[in-house]
Design a protein around this motif. Structure first.
Motif, mmCIF file in Angstrom:
data_model
loop_
_atom_site.group_PDB
_atom_site.id
_atom_site.type_symbol
_atom_site.label_atom_id
_atom_site.label_comp_id
_atom_site.label_asym_id
_atom_site.label_seq_id
_atom_site.Cartn_x
_atom_site.Cartn_y
_atom_site.Cartn_z
ATOM 1 N N ARG A 40 0.738 -1.299 -0.095
ATOM 2 C CA ARG A 40 0.006 0.069 -0.057
ATOM 3 C C ARG A 40 0.900 1.340 -0.046
ATOM 4 N NH1 ARG A 40 -0.592 2.415 4.884
ATOM 5 N NH2 ARG A 40 -0.012 1.339 6.965
ATOM 6 N N ARG A 41 2.026 1.166 0.457
ATOM 7 C CA ARG A 41 2.833 2.437 0.327
ATOM 8 C C ARG A 41 3.376 2.765 -1.055
ATOM 9 N NH1 ARG A 41 8.038 1.526 3.332
ATOM 10 N NH2 ARG A 41 8.329 3.562 2.948
ATOM 11 N N MET A 42 3.427 1.684 -1.940
ATOM 12 C CA MET A 42 3.697 1.856 -3.293
ATOM 13 C C MET A 42 2.595 2.209 -4.218
ATOM 14 S SD MET A 42 6.562 -1.301 -3.693
ATOM 15 C CE MET A 42 6.930 -0.992 -5.349
ATOM 16 N N ARG A 43 2.257 3.445 -4.213
ATOM 17 C CA ARG A 43 0.903 3.794 -4.801
ATOM 18 C C ARG A 43 1.084 5.027 -5.822
ATOM 19 N NH1 ARG A 43 0.782 5.316 0.681
ATOM 20 N NH2 ARG A 43 1.052 7.555 1.289
ATOM 21 N N GLU A 87 -10.766 0.615 -2.491
ATOM 22 C CA GLU A 87 -10.129 -0.222 -1.736
ATOM 23 C C GLU A 87 -9.103 -0.781 -2.382
ATOM 24 O OE1 GLU A 87 -12.712 -1.525 1.912
ATOM 25 O OE2 GLU A 87 -14.035 -1.373 0.199
ATOM 26 N N CYS A 88 -9.461 -1.595 -3.483
ATOM 27 C CA CYS A 88 -8.574 -2.728 -4.235
ATOM 28 C C CYS A 88 -7.368 -1.977 -4.829
ATOM 29 C CB CYS A 88 -9.309 -3.549 -5.270
ATOM 30 S SG CYS A 88 -9.976 -2.578 -6.694
ATOM 31 N N GLN A 89 -6.312 -2.443 -4.801
ATOM 32 C CA GLN A 89 -5.186 -2.203 -5.372
ATOM 33 C C GLN A 89 -4.887 -2.495 -7.032
ATOM 34 O OE1 GLN A 89 -2.164 -2.935 -2.429
ATOM 35 N NE2 GLN A 89 -3.069 -1.739 -1.001
ATOM 36 N N ILE A 90 -4.094 -2.194 -7.744
ATOM 37 C CA ILE A 90 -3.765 -2.588 -9.128
ATOM 38 C C ILE A 90 -2.944 -3.915 -8.968
ATOM 39 C CG2 ILE A 90 -2.551 -2.012 -11.020
ATOM 40 C CD1 ILE A 90 -5.085 -0.441 -10.699
ATOM 41 N N GLY A 91 -2.226 -4.221 -8.099
ATOM 42 C CA GLY A 91 -1.352 -5.271 -8.037
ATOM 43 C C GLY A 91 -2.233 -6.432 -7.682
ATOM 44 N N THR A 148 -5.288 -11.564 -9.591
ATOM 45 C CA THR A 148 -6.421 -12.377 -9.684
ATOM 46 C C THR A 148 -6.912 -11.976 -11.097
ATOM 47 O OG1 THR A 148 -7.704 -10.271 -8.976
ATOM 48 C CG2 THR A 148 -6.777 -11.811 -7.196
ATOM 49 N N ASN A 149 -6.348 -11.474 -11.949
ATOM 50 C CA ASN A 149 -6.979 -11.417 -13.402
ATOM 51 C C ASN A 149 -8.478 -10.871 -13.275
ATOM 52 O OD1 ASN A 149 -6.918 -11.297 -16.291
ATOM 53 N ND2 ASN A 149 -7.747 -13.401 -16.576
ATOM 54 N N CYS A 186 -1.267 1.171 -5.784
ATOM 55 C CA CYS A 186 -2.287 2.306 -6.165
ATOM 56 C C CYS A 186 -3.705 1.764 -6.098
ATOM 57 C CB CYS A 186 -2.063 2.936 -7.446
ATOM 58 S SG CYS A 186 -2.917 4.107 -8.097
ATOM 59 N N ARG A 187 -4.609 2.536 -5.594
ATOM 60 C CA ARG A 187 -6.117 1.918 -5.386
ATOM 61 C C ARG A 187 -6.611 2.275 -6.836
ATOM 62 N NH1 ARG A 187 -8.718 4.950 -0.693
ATOM 63 N NH2 ARG A 187 -7.914 6.829 -1.664
ATOM 64 N N LEU A 188 -7.477 1.287 -7.391
ATOM 65 C CA LEU A 188 -8.059 1.476 -8.654
ATOM 66 C C LEU A 188 -8.963 2.687 -8.801
ATOM 67 C CD1 LEU A 188 -9.030 0.342 -11.405
ATOM 68 C CD2 LEU A 188 -10.909 -0.854 -10.215
ATOM 69 N N ALA A 189 -9.637 3.402 -7.772
ATOM 70 C CA ALA A 189 -10.271 4.494 -7.948
ATOM 71 C C ALA A 189 -9.228 5.797 -7.965
ATOM 72 C CB ALA A 189 -11.013 4.948 -6.709
ATOM 73 N N ASP A 190 -8.051 5.698 -7.482
ATOM 74 C CA ASP A 190 -7.266 6.814 -7.654
ATOM 75 C C ASP A 190 -6.459 6.905 -9.120
ATOM 76 O OD1 ASP A 190 -7.704 7.423 -4.876
ATOM 77 O OD2 ASP A 190 -5.928 6.406 -4.158
ATOM 78 N N LEU A 191 -6.229 5.591 -9.536
ATOM 79 C CA LEU A 191 -5.857 5.435 -11.187
ATOM 80 C C LEU A 191 -6.834 6.326 -12.045
ATOM 81 C CD1 LEU A 191 -3.971 4.564 -13.156
ATOM 82 C CD2 LEU A 191 -4.915 2.300 -12.969
ATOM 83 N N GLN A 192 -8.197 5.604 -11.813
ATOM 84 C CA GLN A 192 -9.135 6.025 -12.806
ATOM 85 C C GLN A 192 -9.433 7.804 -12.597
ATOM 86 O OE1 GLN A 192 -12.161 3.491 -11.177
ATOM 87 N NE2 GLN A 192 -12.117 2.092 -12.923
#
Length: 383
Positions: free
Chosen positions: A100-103, A146-150, A155-156, A121-127
């Motif tokens: 979570r620190r690598m965002r 909440e979910c992260q890109i990694g 999990t595809n 990075c959280r998906l919403a932040d990226l979007q």
């Protein structure tokens, strides 16, 4: 990988603190608590430490050390999964590796239509970041905040828009991964065409951290849709829902972004636990379909094509009861119903989760066999 000898725990912790910093190694039970239990409370464990690296180099150092010392690791993203795969066992000898620190969003390439982003990075932040540049990252999940890109890559993830854009596998142009022995494999070129050999990134997508820890990704973007239509359509049965899907697909298949089939039971749970979400909406149908369409052109053209598909596939009563969003705000409110279902199920009590893929022609029969067993009250998405 075997669990580490507990007699050496202090030495292990000292090493992790030296690499990541003392505040990035959590050993206090209260600080660890959010990382140790699946969000529904069905799975829980204990850990030697929760380690929060801040760079690929730190991840590599931690993984290399854990490999050499026989310390079992549990890679963890946003911890939104419901299968217990990101929860440690009860031994207390494993470490949780959470990114979570690598965002950071490292770059947005508007010429190539790609974004390079760290795995935490959280998906919403990226979007939000790419939308500010006029682009759109089409992976759409209820847990986006909440979910992260990694974790999405590991999990595809498919999400609501899989019909049009595919799983996240189809949206990935490159990865950087720390392998199980601490070596780093990197291919972040982001090239749309690369026939230089094996496409190794595909091995890590969907592997759930078993082959390595994803630290950075290059993801494909698309232009923001110019026109969008969201509608909630009541249907009496699954056969009618499939007819509606076929009519929309025939009429405007290139515009079909999402098609989510929700049971009356799941809608009832949302009404019980989040009544404000479904206020003033018709809830007297056995099933409801949430449809999203997007394409260039005018809103009138989109609505006309959708109305034609409704007319050819469902009864006049259901057509009259269909709710069509007039703007993006109303569209978001309709999506809020679908996105509230997992939380409503969690509040109701324990539930069994399955993510099952079937050919469209087998969906109705499959659900009809499950219902007499008391199974299947939920969401059948993306038929």
């Amino acid at each position: 990988m075997v669990n580490a000898d507990p007699r050496h725990t202090h030495g292990h912790l000292d090493f992790f603190r030296c690499v990541c910093g003392p505040r990035a190694v959590l050993t206090d039970p209260q600080a660890q608590a959010p990382y140790l239990e699946e969000r529904r409370g069905r799975f829980s464990g204990t850990a030697m430490a929760v380690v929060l690296p801040g760079s690929t180099a730190e991840v590599a150092a931690v993984v290399q050390y854990a490999h050499a010392q026989g310390i079992a690791m549990v890679p963890q993203g946003g911890h939104t999964g419901l299968c217990g795969g990101a929860v440690p066992d009860a031994s207390g000898r494993q470490i949780i590796l959470n990114l979570r620190r690598m965002r950071d969003i490292l770059s947005i390439d508007t010429l190539e239509g790609t974004v390079t982003v760290q795995a935490g990075c959280r998906l919403a932040d990226l979007q939000q970041a790419v939308e500010a540049k006029g682009w759109y990252f089409p992976l759409s999940l209820a847990s986006a905040g909440e979910c992260q890109i990694g974790g999405n890559l590991a999990t595809n993830a498919g999400g609501h828009n899989v019909l049009r854009y595919g799983n996240v596998r189809e949206l990935c142009r490159g990865l950087e991964v720390v392998l199980a022995d601490g070596r780093v494999w990197s291919d972040l070129s982001g090239l749309p065409k690369n026939n230089s050999g094996y496409d190794l990134k595909q091995l890590f997508i969907g592997s759930e951290g078993t082959l390595g820890v994803i630290t950075t990704a290059v993801l494909r973007l698309v232009r923001q849709p110019r026109q969008q239509l969201v509608a909630l359509v009541p249907v009496p049965d699954i056969a009618t829902a499939l007819r509606l899907f076929g009519a929309i697909n025939d009429e405007m298949g290139e515009a079909l972004t999402a098609f989510e089939l929700m049971s009356d039971f799941s809608m009832m749970l949302v009404a019980r636990h989040f009544p404000e979400v479904v206020a003033s909406l018709p809830l007297n149908s056995a099933w409801s379909v949430l449809v999203e369409l997007s394409r260039p052109g005018t809103a009138e053209d989109l609505l006309s094509s959708f109305s034609g598909a409704l007319d050819r596939s469902i009864g006049r009563t259901e057509m009259n009861d269909a709710v069509v969003a007039r703007d993006l705000v109303q569209g978001s409110r309709l999506w809020a119903i679908r996105n509230a279902i997992p939380d409503a199920q969690r509040r109701e009590g324990p539930s069994i989760k399955h993510d099952i893929s079937l050919p469209r022609g087998q969906i109705a029969g499959f659900i009809s066999e499950l219902y007499p067993l008391g199974i299947g009250d939920g969401v059948a998405n993306r038929p």
